[in-house]
Design a protein around this motif. Sequence first.
Motif, short mmCIF file in Angstrom:
data_model
loop_
_atom_site.label_atom_id
_atom_site.label_comp_id
_atom_site.label_asym_id
_atom_site.label_seq_id
_atom_site.Cartn_x
_atom_site.Cartn_y
_atom_site.Cartn_z
N ASP A 26 0.83 -1.20 0.00
CA ASP A 26 0.00 0.00 0.00
C ASP A 26 0.87 1.26 0.00
O ASP A 26 0.47 2.29 -0.54
CB ASP A 26 -0.91 0.03 1.23
N ALA A 72 -0.81 4.55 9.15
CA ALA A 72 -1.84 3.64 9.66
C ALA A 72 -3.18 4.36 9.75
O ALA A 72 -4.23 3.80 9.40
CB ALA A 72 -1.42 3.08 11.01
N GLY A 115 -5.14 4.61 6.60
CA GLY A 115 -5.70 3.38 6.05
C GLY A 115 -4.71 2.45 5.39
O GLY A 115 -5.11 1.45 4.78
N LYS A 155 -2.55 -0.55 5.01
CA LYS A 155 -2.58 -1.85 5.69
C LYS A 155 -1.28 -2.64 5.50
O LYS A 155 -0.83 -3.32 6.42
CB LYS A 155 -3.76 -2.69 5.16
N ARG A 156 -0.71 -2.58 4.30
CA ARG A 156 0.55 -3.29 4.05
C ARG A 156 1.64 -2.26 3.76
O ARG A 156 1.65 -1.64 2.71
CB ARG A 156 0.42 -4.27 2.90
N GLY A 198 -2.54 -0.74 11.38
CA GLY A 198 -2.02 -1.42 10.20
C GLY A 198 -2.09 -2.92 10.36
O GLY A 198 -2.34 -3.44 11.45
N GLU A 199 -1.86 -3.64 9.26
CA GLU A 199 -1.94 -5.10 9.32
C GLU A 199 -0.59 -5.77 9.14
O GLU A 199 -0.31 -6.77 9.80
CB GLU A 199 -2.91 -5.61 8.24
N GLU A 200 0.25 -5.24 8.27
CA GLU A 200 1.53 -5.90 7.99
C GLU A 200 2.60 -4.88 7.66
O GLU A 200 2.41 -4.03 6.79
CB GLU A 200 1.37 -6.89 6.83
#
Length: 340
Positions: A182, A272, A275, A277-278, A310-312
Amino acid sequence: MSDRAVLLANLGSPASPEVADVRRYLNQFLMDPYVIDLPWPVRRLLVGLILLLRPKQSAAAYASIWWEEGSPLVVISRRVQQALQARLDMPVELAMRYGQPSIEKGLLALAARPGVKEVLFMPQYPQFADSTVTTSIVEARRVVAEHKLDIKLTVVSSFHDKPGYIDALVASAAPHLEQGFDHLLFSYHGLPERHLRKADPTGSHCLAYPDCCDRPSPAHATCYRAQCVSVTRAFTERLGLRDGQWSLAFQSRLGKDKWIEPYTEARIDELAAQGVKRLLVMCPAFVADCIETLEEIGDRARELFIEAGGEELVLVPCLNDHPQWIDTLAHWCQTEPSAA
């Protein structure tokens, strides 16, 4: 056999993640006047205060990323030395500015080699800073003078714009970028703002304007921040990345002085919140992975990003011993003009 030899130099590492070794290393590092540029009594007092708590904290950080073979920075740098040695018909040694193997040990070993008349000294820092490049060169010249070594010292440093460097950086990072992301964050080691002003030969350019890094100036030859911007632009242009797909920040602050901005931690929070995420993070101030990349970004920044939504977070490895980086170093060693 060539009459030239090569000495690769990097920052250094404690001998182990034990508190006593970390304290010894930090004392040597922080007492360098090119790192903390304050009068000796003030520097000694400040470092003494830092050494009350910092060694224990840093020892835990080192222990979390320590490899079975030793310090990641030293292990990777040794692999680079060995790979480069296999490519060249000249001796190649490895040195660290702080800790072991020292610059003194490396230069004495090369000077003792039969037939060596010139040492190509290569501090492994893409961008110029007094706290990395200058201190390494000063130490190398001290050793040559103090031991009256009958060798020429040819310095290759701050290679941010040297042919082959960006090619190697792109080649090493490309497989990770191809996995999709992202946002790509370039996180460089930070510096106190006063270091930039002190290194400005014009005395009136660095940090004097919001867009100082975009204005052509002789100051850019020794401006760490401008060179970080230059590397980032060259990389993103090479890959055709759009504005908004990437950003630049600075990590690893120490003390209460104003350091160059934006700060990596703040930027990660912002991304983060926006928005992302990666998140991919590259650290082009380093050619080899070390505590600043593996622990500060790979562990702490990852936790911060996930806590912020965040996710990753994926840490893109440094150049390390990537074949194209070894090719680039070998080419420089074979083509760099001799010292006068």
